[in-house]
Design a protein around this motif. Structure first.
Motif, PDB file in Angstrom:
ATOM      1  N   GLY A 198     -13.614   4.398  -1.426  1.00  0.00           N
ATOM      2  CA  GLY A 198     -14.237   5.661  -1.796  1.00  0.00           C
ATOM      3  C   GLY A 198     -13.217   6.736  -2.077  1.00  0.00           C
ATOM      4  N   GLU A 199     -13.716   7.831  -2.577  1.00  0.00           N
ATOM      5  CA  GLU A 199     -12.873   8.958  -2.983  1.00  0.00           C
ATOM      6  C   GLU A 199     -12.061   9.526  -1.817  1.00  0.00           C
ATOM      7  OE1 GLU A 199     -13.610  13.323  -4.908  1.00  0.00           O
ATOM      8  OE2 GLU A 199     -14.946  11.703  -5.548  1.00  0.00           O
ATOM      9  N   TYR A 200     -12.673   9.646  -0.645  1.00  0.00           N
ATOM     10  CA  TYR A 200     -11.960  10.203   0.509  1.00  0.00           C
ATOM     11  C   TYR A 200     -10.756   9.345   0.882  1.00  0.00           C
ATOM     12  CZ  TYR A 200     -10.791  11.556   5.253  1.00  0.00           C
ATOM     13  OH  TYR A 200     -10.097  11.942   6.372  1.00  0.00           O
ATOM     14  N   ILE A 201     -10.936   8.021   0.985  1.00  0.00           N
ATOM     15  CA  ILE A 201      -9.834   7.120   1.334  1.00  0.00           C
ATOM     16  C   ILE A 201      -8.747   7.182   0.263  1.00  0.00           C
ATOM     17  CG2 ILE A 201      -9.188   4.680   1.648  1.00  0.00           C
ATOM     18  CD1 ILE A 201     -10.597   5.893   4.064  1.00  0.00           C
ATOM     19  N   GLU A 202      -9.146   7.189  -1.002  1.00  0.00           N
ATOM     20  CA  GLU A 202      -8.149   7.293  -2.070  1.00  0.00           C
ATOM     21  C   GLU A 202      -7.345   8.575  -1.942  1.00  0.00           C
ATOM     22  OE1 GLU A 202      -9.512   6.630  -6.030  1.00  0.00           O
ATOM     23  OE2 GLU A 202     -10.409   4.694  -5.523  1.00  0.00           O
ATOM     24  N   HIS A 203      -8.014   9.682  -1.640  1.00  0.00           N
ATOM     25  CA  HIS A 203      -7.309  10.961  -1.481  1.00  0.00           C
ATOM     26  C   HIS A 203      -6.332  10.902  -0.302  1.00  0.00           C
ATOM     27  CE1 HIS A 203      -6.461  15.218  -1.436  1.00  0.00           C
ATOM     28  NE2 HIS A 203      -6.815  15.251  -0.162  1.00  0.00           N
ATOM     29  N   VAL A 204      -6.793  10.378   0.828  1.00  0.00           N
ATOM     30  CA  VAL A 204      -5.932  10.285   2.022  1.00  0.00           C
ATOM     31  C   VAL A 204      -4.717   9.402   1.741  1.00  0.00           C
ATOM     32  CG1 VAL A 204      -5.817   9.380   4.387  1.00  0.00           C
ATOM     33  CG2 VAL A 204      -7.728  10.813   3.693  1.00  0.00           C
ATOM     34  N   HIS A 205      -4.938   8.250   1.115  1.00  0.00           N
ATOM     35  CA  HIS A 205      -3.841   7.310   0.865  1.00  0.00           C
ATOM     36  C   HIS A 205      -2.953   7.731  -0.295  1.00  0.00           C
ATOM     37  CE1 HIS A 205      -5.506   3.646   3.228  1.00  0.00           C
ATOM     38  NE2 HIS A 205      -5.376   4.723   3.964  1.00  0.00           N
ATOM     39  N   THR A 206      -3.315   8.785  -0.975  1.00  0.00           N
ATOM     40  CA  THR A 206      -2.454   9.364  -1.999  1.00  0.00           C
ATOM     41  C   THR A 206      -1.669  10.531  -1.410  1.00  0.00           C
ATOM     42  OG1 THR A 206      -3.958   8.729  -3.768  1.00  0.00           O
ATOM     43  CG2 THR A 206      -2.406  10.496  -4.256  1.00  0.00           C
ATOM     44  N   TRP A 207      -2.352  11.397  -0.682  1.00  0.00           N
ATOM     45  CA  TRP A 207      -1.744  12.627  -0.205  1.00  0.00           C
ATOM     46  C   TRP A 207      -0.735  12.423   0.924  1.00  0.00           C
ATOM     47  CZ3 TRP A 207      -1.908  14.908   4.639  1.00  0.00           C
ATOM     48  CH2 TRP A 207      -1.277  16.148   4.715  1.00  0.00           C
ATOM     49  N   TYR A 208      -1.133  11.783   2.026  1.00  0.00           N
ATOM     50  CA  TYR A 208      -0.237  11.796   3.184  1.00  0.00           C
ATOM     51  C   TYR A 208       1.022  10.954   3.000  1.00  0.00           C
ATOM     52  CZ  TYR A 208      -1.421   7.426   5.703  1.00  0.00           C
ATOM     53  OH  TYR A 208      -1.562   6.125   6.094  1.00  0.00           O
ATOM     54  N   PRO A 209       1.023   9.807   2.307  1.00  0.00           N
ATOM     55  CA  PRO A 209       2.302   9.123   2.105  1.00  0.00           C
ATOM     56  C   PRO A 209       3.289   9.969   1.288  1.00  0.00           C
ATOM     57  CG  PRO A 209       0.485   7.599   1.743  1.00  0.00           C
ATOM     58  CD  PRO A 209      -0.106   8.968   1.844  1.00  0.00           C
ATOM     59  N   ARG A 210       2.789  10.651   0.263  1.00  0.00           N
ATOM     60  CA  ARG A 210       3.660  11.533  -0.531  1.00  0.00           C
ATOM     61  C   ARG A 210       4.194  12.685   0.321  1.00  0.00           C
ATOM     62  NH1 ARG A 210       2.835  11.682  -6.504  1.00  0.00           N
ATOM     63  NH2 ARG A 210       1.569   9.866  -6.964  1.00  0.00           N
ATOM     64  N   HIS A 211       3.339  13.243   1.140  1.00  0.00           N
ATOM     65  CA  HIS A 211       3.753  14.350   2.003  1.00  0.00           C
ATOM     66  C   HIS A 211       4.867  13.909   2.955  1.00  0.00           C
ATOM     67  CE1 HIS A 211       3.476  17.971   4.383  1.00  0.00           C
ATOM     68  NE2 HIS A 211       3.316  17.227   5.469  1.00  0.00           N
ATOM     69  N   ILE A 212       4.716  12.727   3.521  1.00  0.00           N
ATOM     70  CA  ILE A 212       5.728  12.206   4.445  1.00  0.00           C
ATOM     71  C   ILE A 212       7.074  12.040   3.745  1.00  0.00           C
ATOM     72  CG2 ILE A 212       6.417  10.125   5.736  1.00  0.00           C
ATOM     73  CD1 ILE A 212       3.369   9.832   6.414  1.00  0.00           C
ATOM     74  N   VAL A 213       7.068  11.387   2.562  1.00  0.00           N
ATOM     75  CA  VAL A 213       8.357  11.133   1.905  1.00  0.00           C
ATOM     76  C   VAL A 213       8.965  12.408   1.339  1.00  0.00           C
ATOM     77  CG1 VAL A 213       7.778   8.724   1.452  1.00  0.00           C
ATOM     78  CG2 VAL A 213       7.413  10.410  -0.362  1.00  0.00           C
ATOM     79  N   GLU A 214       8.134  13.315   0.808  1.00  0.00           N
ATOM     80  CA  GLU A 214       8.666  14.576   0.294  1.00  0.00           C
ATOM     81  C   GLU A 214       9.302  15.408   1.402  1.00  0.00           C
ATOM     82  OE1 GLU A 214       5.587  16.644  -1.803  1.00  0.00           O
ATOM     83  OE2 GLU A 214       5.667  15.255  -3.501  1.00  0.00           O
ATOM     84  N   SER A 237       0.842  -1.197   0.000  1.00  0.00           N
ATOM     85  CA  SER A 237       0.000   0.000   0.000  1.00  0.00           C
ATOM     86  C   SER A 237       0.877   1.247   0.000  1.00  0.00           C
ATOM     87  CB  SER A 237      -0.895   0.009   1.232  1.00  0.00           C
ATOM     88  OG  SER A 237      -0.105   0.144   2.398  1.00  0.00           O
ATOM     89  N   ASN A 238       0.291   2.379  -0.362  1.00  0.00           N
ATOM     90  CA  ASN A 238       1.039   3.639  -0.323  1.00  0.00           C
ATOM     91  C   ASN A 238       1.512   3.989   1.081  1.00  0.00           C
ATOM     92  OD1 ASN A 238       0.891   3.945  -3.078  1.00  0.00           O
ATOM     93  ND2 ASN A 238      -0.941   5.217  -3.001  1.00  0.00           N
ATOM     94  N   PRO A 239       0.672   3.832   2.124  1.00  0.00           N
ATOM     95  CA  PRO A 239       1.191   4.089   3.473  1.00  0.00           C
ATOM     96  C   PRO A 239       2.371   3.188   3.827  1.00  0.00           C
ATOM     97  CG  PRO A 239      -1.199   4.128   3.506  1.00  0.00           C
ATOM     98  CD  PRO A 239      -0.796   3.634   2.143  1.00  0.00           C
ATOM     99  N   HIS A 240       2.347   1.926   3.381  1.00  0.00           N
ATOM    100  CA  HIS A 240       3.473   1.035   3.668  1.00  0.00           C
ATOM    101  C   HIS A 240       4.726   1.475   2.913  1.00  0.00           C
ATOM    102  CE1 HIS A 240       5.649  -2.503   4.888  1.00  0.00           C
ATOM    103  NE2 HIS A 240       6.034  -2.648   3.627  1.00  0.00           N
ATOM    104  N   ILE A 241       4.571   1.924   1.681  1.00  0.00           N
ATOM    105  CA  ILE A 241       5.725   2.416   0.909  1.00  0.00           C
ATOM    106  C   ILE A 241       6.383   3.566   1.663  1.00  0.00           C
ATOM    107  CG2 ILE A 241       6.391   3.597  -1.227  1.00  0.00           C
ATOM    108  CD1 ILE A 241       4.108   1.892  -2.597  1.00  0.00           C
ATOM    109  N   ALA A 242       5.574   4.497   2.167  1.00  0.00           N
ATOM    110  CA  ALA A 242       6.121   5.629   2.939  1.00  0.00           C
ATOM    111  C   ALA A 242       6.767   5.148   4.232  1.00  0.00           C
ATOM    112  CB  ALA A 242       5.016   6.642   3.233  1.00  0.00           C
ATOM    113  N   LEU A 243       6.140   4.208   4.917  1.00  0.00           N
ATOM    114  CA  LEU A 243       6.696   3.671   6.159  1.00  0.00           C
ATOM    115  C   LEU A 243       8.040   2.991   5.909  1.00  0.00           C
ATOM    116  CD1 LEU A 243       6.473   2.927   9.181  1.00  0.00           C
ATOM    117  CD2 LEU A 243       5.270   0.864   8.449  1.00  0.00           C
TER     118      LEU A 243
END
Length: 189
Positions: free
Chosen positions: A110-126, A41-47
């Motif tokens: 849903g759209e909200y979960i997709e947005h959350v799992h797209t935005w915050y992992p990128r924010h963490i790694v950036e 998952s994207n959160p796991h990639i960031a972790l």
């Protein structure tokens, strides 16, 4: 100098002999370090990046191959390992958490979960990369890049040329991804 690649099975090159990150590493003279995991998952990639970034230097380069935003990962204390589930495929039968995860994924998609799992992992790694002067790039693998290769069925000629199975790029698909990234790479390296 090393090229660190984080991502899911697309970045891993699961159905190929090579992957786009390996091609980039060879092109620019980097030692290739593959840290992608199938169905991650994207959160796991960031972790995973946050657990390993201390060994990355400003001379190195990092590629984040982002997965589908509705994939989920969890740490299974029984097996003492990370497990990943793709909401579409429903993989990993036999896991103690599969039934509850399937229920969660089916009802939380849903759209909200997709947005959350797209935005915050990128924010963490950036943020981590910027604070540590690390060079990096994003590759939107699932669904964007694989759909460009025809995985969604919109271009069957492209799909038969670049896709090994239902989703994963073959060797030619990874070469094509490599070619699509050249302009951005020229600005970063």
């Amino acid at each position: 100098m090393k090229l660190f690649q984080y991502g899911c099975s697309v970045s891993l090159g699961e159905e190929a002999n090579i992957c786009y990150g390996q091609l980039i590493a060879e092109q620019h003279g980097f030692k290739f370090v593959q840290l992608s995991e199938s169905s991650a998952s994207n959160p796991h990639i960031a972790l995973k990046f946050c657990e390993t970034y201390k060994v990355i230097t400003p001379k190195d380069f990092v590629i984040f191959g982002w997965s589908h935003p509705n994939r989920q990962s969890w740490y299974n204390t029984r097996t003492e390992s990370w497990e990943h589930m793709n909401y579409v495929q429903g993989k990993k039968s036999g896991s103690a958490l599969v039934d509850s995860c399937k229920d969660y994924l089916v009802n939380q998609h849903g759209e909200y979960i997709e947005h959350v799992h797209t935005w915050y992992p990128r924010h963490i790694v950036e943020t981590t990369c910027k604070l540590n002067n690390l060079r990096y790039m994003h590759v939107d693998c699932v669904p964007d890049m694989v759909n460009t290769l025809g995985a969604d069925g919109s271009n069957n000629k492209s799909k038969s040329k670049y896709i090994a199975d239902h989703l994963h790029p073959n060797d030619e698909g990874h070469r094509y991804i490599h070619s699509l990234l050249q302009e951005e790479l020229s600005l970063l390296l």
